[in-house]
Motif scaffolding. Sequence first.
Motif, PDB file in Angstrom:
ATOM      1  N   SER A 106      44.637  41.912  42.973  1.00 24.98           N
ATOM      2  CA  SER A 106      43.614  41.170  43.063  1.00 24.98           C
ATOM      3  C   SER A 106      42.755  40.597  42.033  1.00 24.98           C
ATOM      4  CB  SER A 106      42.511  41.569  44.019  1.00 24.98           C
ATOM      5  OG  SER A 106      41.967  42.553  43.339  1.00 24.98           O
ATOM      6  N   GLU A 107      42.331  39.171  42.080  1.00 24.81           N
ATOM      7  CA  GLU A 107      41.469  38.742  41.223  1.00 24.81           C
ATOM      8  C   GLU A 107      40.338  39.453  40.697  1.00 24.81           C
ATOM      9  OE1 GLU A 107      40.712  34.531  41.652  1.00 24.81           O
ATOM     10  OE2 GLU A 107      39.343  34.556  39.818  1.00 24.81           O
ATOM     11  N   LEU A 128      51.202  42.632  37.545  1.00 28.03           N
ATOM     12  CA  LEU A 128      50.727  42.048  38.866  1.00 28.03           C
ATOM     13  C   LEU A 128      51.617  42.566  39.838  1.00 28.03           C
ATOM     14  CD1 LEU A 128      49.809  38.360  37.824  1.00 28.03           C
ATOM     15  CD2 LEU A 128      48.215  40.415  37.959  1.00 28.03           C
ATOM     16  N   LEU A 141      49.947  41.140  45.808  1.00 27.08           N
ATOM     17  CA  LEU A 141      49.687  39.776  45.945  1.00 27.08           C
ATOM     18  C   LEU A 141      50.816  39.343  46.956  1.00 27.08           C
ATOM     19  CD1 LEU A 141      48.841  39.147  42.169  1.00 27.08           C
ATOM     20  CD2 LEU A 141      47.249  38.849  44.194  1.00 27.08           C
ATOM     21  N   GLY A 145      49.575  34.099  46.536  1.00 27.06           N
ATOM     22  CA  GLY A 145      48.405  34.863  45.708  1.00 27.06           C
ATOM     23  C   GLY A 145      48.646  34.821  44.316  1.00 27.06           C
ATOM     24  N   GLU A 148      48.411  31.285  42.652  1.00 23.15           N
ATOM     25  CA  GLU A 148      47.150  30.887  42.362  1.00 23.15           C
ATOM     26  C   GLU A 148      46.475  31.754  41.006  1.00 23.15           C
ATOM     27  OE1 GLU A 148      44.801  31.706  45.956  1.00 23.15           O
ATOM     28  OE2 GLU A 148      46.185  30.180  46.984  1.00 23.15           O
ATOM     29  N   ILE A 149      46.715  33.026  40.931  1.00 17.98           N
ATOM     30  CA  ILE A 149      46.232  33.773  39.746  1.00 17.98           C
ATOM     31  C   ILE A 149      46.659  33.675  38.464  1.00 17.98           C
ATOM     32  CG2 ILE A 149      47.616  36.117  39.561  1.00 17.98           C
ATOM     33  CD1 ILE A 149      45.125  37.729  40.558  1.00 17.98           C
ATOM     34  N   LEU A 153      44.832  33.514  34.218  1.00 14.06           N
ATOM     35  CA  LEU A 153      44.943  34.632  33.099  1.00 14.06           C
ATOM     36  C   LEU A 153      44.386  34.531  31.935  1.00 14.06           C
ATOM     37  CD1 LEU A 153      48.454  36.035  34.057  1.00 14.06           C
ATOM     38  CD2 LEU A 153      46.405  36.714  35.192  1.00 14.06           C
TER      39      LEU A 153
END
Length: 235
Positions: A106-107, A128, A141, A145, A148-149, A153
Amino acid sequence: MININQQLAENLARVRLRIQSAAEAARRDANDVQLVAVTKYVDASITASLLAAGCSVLGESRPQQLWDKAAQPELAKAQWHLIGHLQRNKVQRTLPLVDLIHSVDSERLLASINNAAIGQDRCARVLLEVNCSGDESKHGLSADGLKEIVPLLANFSSVEVCGLMTMAAREGGPTAAARNFATLRELRDQVALNCPPNVNLTELSMGMSHDFEVAIREGATLVRVGSLLFEGLRG
Ligand SMILES: *Cc1c(COP(=O)(O)O)cnc(C)c1O
């Protein structure tokens, strides 16, 4: 009475040989596949025997168990990888002990790790974790997801994201596993196009005792093998 050291050395040799053969069959260099020995099944003393047999990259899935083992003087030379879920309240204590965290999903967790790394004046190496199997019980994720992340970074300057990790579906055998692993590799190739320039997603952590050869064929650079290394020692 079995000799533990001898059994471990044999198991380790057998796993290394299988990694070698799988790499050759895939026309890959076996040096590009790192064995992470998952020691969650055994105590510190057996872990120390494995270390003495020449296996120095060790993985634990629970932070608490990693902390306990990392505190053992006989395991001082190990390089620890956290391969299981990391709660944010355990980041601070885990960071100084580990070379790589496989399981960032997760972020929020990424932000916690970044903050802790800044406070500790270190750079945290992470992967990740992606749920490629769609198995609801698994962490990780989603593909969306991940997409999006990745562009974010660059905001986490004290975290080095080195690649991706996944666990294959429990059901479906090698065919399903191969599909999950190929999905991870393809996702990596896709998101690499939108990566900040200083991010290299070279590592793919995938494959366990029952599917690491399939994973090597699909491009694994880290295989997390536990049970096979301890055959003949338990039960
Ligand atoms: C336990 C575990 C492994 C090792 O599994 P084996 O099947 O015993 O080789 C690998 N990865 C993760 C995340 C684990 O929790």
